[in-house]
Design an enzyme around this catalytic site. Structure first.
Site, short mmCIF file in Angstrom:
data_model
loop_
_atom_site.label_atom_id
_atom_site.label_comp_id
_atom_site.label_asym_id
_atom_site.label_seq_id
_atom_site.Cartn_x
_atom_site.Cartn_y
_atom_site.Cartn_z
N HIS A 146 -3.57 3.18 -12.40
CA HIS A 146 -3.70 4.08 -14.04
C HIS A 146 -2.90 5.02 -14.39
O HIS A 146 -3.50 5.60 -15.30
CB HIS A 146 -4.85 3.41 -15.05
CG HIS A 146 -5.64 2.24 -14.71
ND1 HIS A 146 -4.77 1.67 -15.59
CD2 HIS A 146 -6.79 2.20 -13.90
CE1 HIS A 146 -6.10 0.70 -14.80
NE2 HIS A 146 -6.67 0.60 -14.16
N HIS A 183 -5.58 -4.56 -17.06
CA HIS A 183 -5.67 -4.63 -15.58
C HIS A 183 -5.18 -6.28 -15.51
O HIS A 183 -5.15 -7.65 -14.35
CB HIS A 183 -7.15 -5.35 -14.93
CG HIS A 183 -7.79 -3.51 -15.40
ND1 HIS A 183 -9.00 -3.76 -16.51
CD2 HIS A 183 -8.40 -3.12 -14.77
CE1 HIS A 183 -9.19 -2.21 -15.94
NE2 HIS A 183 -9.01 -1.50 -15.03
#
Lengths: 331, 331
Positions: free
Chosen positions: B56, B220
């Site tokens: 991320h 995700h």
């Protein structure tokens, strides 16, 4: 690939309007133009102008700010502005200290900038230029150096000259510093995936087989010098760094600045891992790194990949200029 | 797609080492850990900790710095650190003012953070947490709000609480501010291309037909709420903004902060054009925007797309906190 745009013909205007909406404290757009000017720029220094085609964001508007560029002027997608528009940019920031244009070495960019400079001189203005030709993928040093393209190292030139101009250097001094910096700088890029043609969604900038990379590719999709399967970040860092080091005499006293540039769609994760590999290989090669910076600075739409710039810091002041504060949002 | 990495199992360690190499003036990595700590952090305030899985970037290490996070702790790819590692992070920045953990609302993240908090309390430490659940793609407000995921709005929570902590707010005050900010905040994301599985090159995170986009996709690769052909940036901004506005009573006095987040491979060009559309639609909707920021803050490997966060500024201090300076490099 989808690009989040509206009509391709509106890209230039909308990207510049978006940038000024996001950074209205730093930059403004001159109405009915593709010219971005620093708000409240100093009248007591040489003004610096950058620019070129659209599709390389955040270049160059992200580098307009106190201590970097005074203005930038864009054309259309991958096309520089016409000479008259560049002349307008010159006039919009002109002071008695003169204007320096920082030109990326592409034939079209060079032609329009030199034409604008000629027009400005005819009107009695002091204007000069620095040509950035850091891309060493095309030719060896001193061998047709003028053919080398201007790529991500341009950002280091913006930073060094921007800080030097703010310190009060004259137009002639800035040109001299700029030429020296360009001569001491080399960049090599690699594409891990082609970007998308802005005008034609679905059409890639160039063909690249899956899991392959292209060394030496240009920022408009110009062909590179070798296509091969991707192996690892370390392998890639090794290839680029070794080729770049070849241009220098490296000894214990040599100090270098490094710029790691994402090509558009490169992630912060990849830049950090690649930087880690560059760091380790620099130690192995006994290369002293005094300054390092990574980010997506000069891009090619949504191309994936990185370019690596090596600048030998031949003057102590260059490091000071690189480290000086700036309000430019993309630095 | 190629990802510029080495072995997938080395990604966590190498990305954190790369980040500390690039930003050695601001952050350091605790040896043999995935913990990043602000250098020379203040001992006279509550310490803030963020974290989660790798993949991320620049979250969360890019937000470690004076006026934002004191530390962050990562696990492996898309997996939070174990509770003991989070406890170690708590101890590494603990002061008598206590520690606040900012948790993105995913079941695994929540479990390990609350376990770490329990362990720290058993050792007599003052620790509390704020759960960020800004993703409104899953449920309507107040209807199973606890199931909502924590996504890019987390960055605004880091900024507001970081500035508030620096101003000397107590642990209890920070928790109260954090909970209020989270309640006033909604985020909606859209993917224009799937990212790559880090562990399996060539395998996309999810399937998305060419020239299609997926609304409501998770960080995700969790499925979104609608897949449709891409039309335009304006259409996309309209869909996201309208859905977000629905959560609020908007009147003349309402002031909003907006965060436009690139999902990983999104270009600065796209973010600027999308921002321009958001700006125009905000005017049409009579939405007062007091603060706006765009960049790739909380990403999902090399997924393309954007998320839009709307935060109603219910306290004047929130704007001050958002505008306060920070040394965190990714803000």
């Amino acid at each position: 690939m989808v690009l989040i745009i509206n009509k391709p013909e509106d890209v230039s205007d909308q990207v510049l309007q978006g940038a000024t909406f996001l950074h209205s404290d730093i930059i403004e757009k001159i109405p009915n133009s593709n010219i971005i000017v620093q708000k409240h720029f100093s009248k007591n220094q040489v003004a610096l102008i950058g620019g070129g085609g659209i599709g390389h964001e955040p270049s160059d508007f992200g580098f307009v700010g106190d201590g970097m560029l005074t203005a930038c002027v864009n054309g259309k997608i991958f096309q520089p502005a016409p000479a008259k528009e560049i002349l307008r940019a010159i006039k919009s920031v002109y002071t008695k200290y003169g204007v320096l244009i920082i030109i990326k070495n592409f034939e079209r960019d060079l032609n329009v900038c030199l034409e604008a400079e000629k027009l400005a001189r005819e009107e009695g203005m002091q204007v000069d230029h620095v040509i950035v030709n850091d891309d060493c993928s095309i030719e060896k040093r001193d061998n047709y150096k003028k053919r080398r393209r201007g790529v991500s190292g341009t950002v280091l030139v913006h930073k060094i000259l921007g800080a030097a101009a703010k310190e009060g250097k004259s137009l002639a001094e800035l040109k001299e510093i700029g030429d020296k910096v360009v001569y001491a700088m080399n960049t090599l890029g690699v594409a891990t995936a082609s970007g998308t043609c802005i005008e034609t969604p679905n059409k890639p900038l160039f063909e690249l087989p899956e899991q392959h990379i292209s060394y030496g590719v240009g920022i408009h999709g110009e062909a590179g010098y070798r296509v091969e399967p991707f192996r690892s970040s370390e392998n890639l860092a090794n290839e680029l760094l070794n080729k770049l080091i070849d241009f220098y005499d490296v000894n214990e006293e040599s100090q270098f600045a490094i710029l790691i540039n994402g090509m558009g769609a490169t992630t912060a994760m990849e830049l950090a891992i690649f930087a880690h590999d560059v760091s380790r290989l620099s130690v192995l090669n006994e290369l002293n790194i005094s300054f390092v910076k990574a980010g997506s600075f000069l891009t090619s739409t949504n191309m994936s990949g990185v370019s690596l710039t090596l600048l030998k810091l031949q003057e102590n002041s260059w490091l000071r200029f690189l480290e000086a504060p700036t309000s430019a949002f993309a630095w």
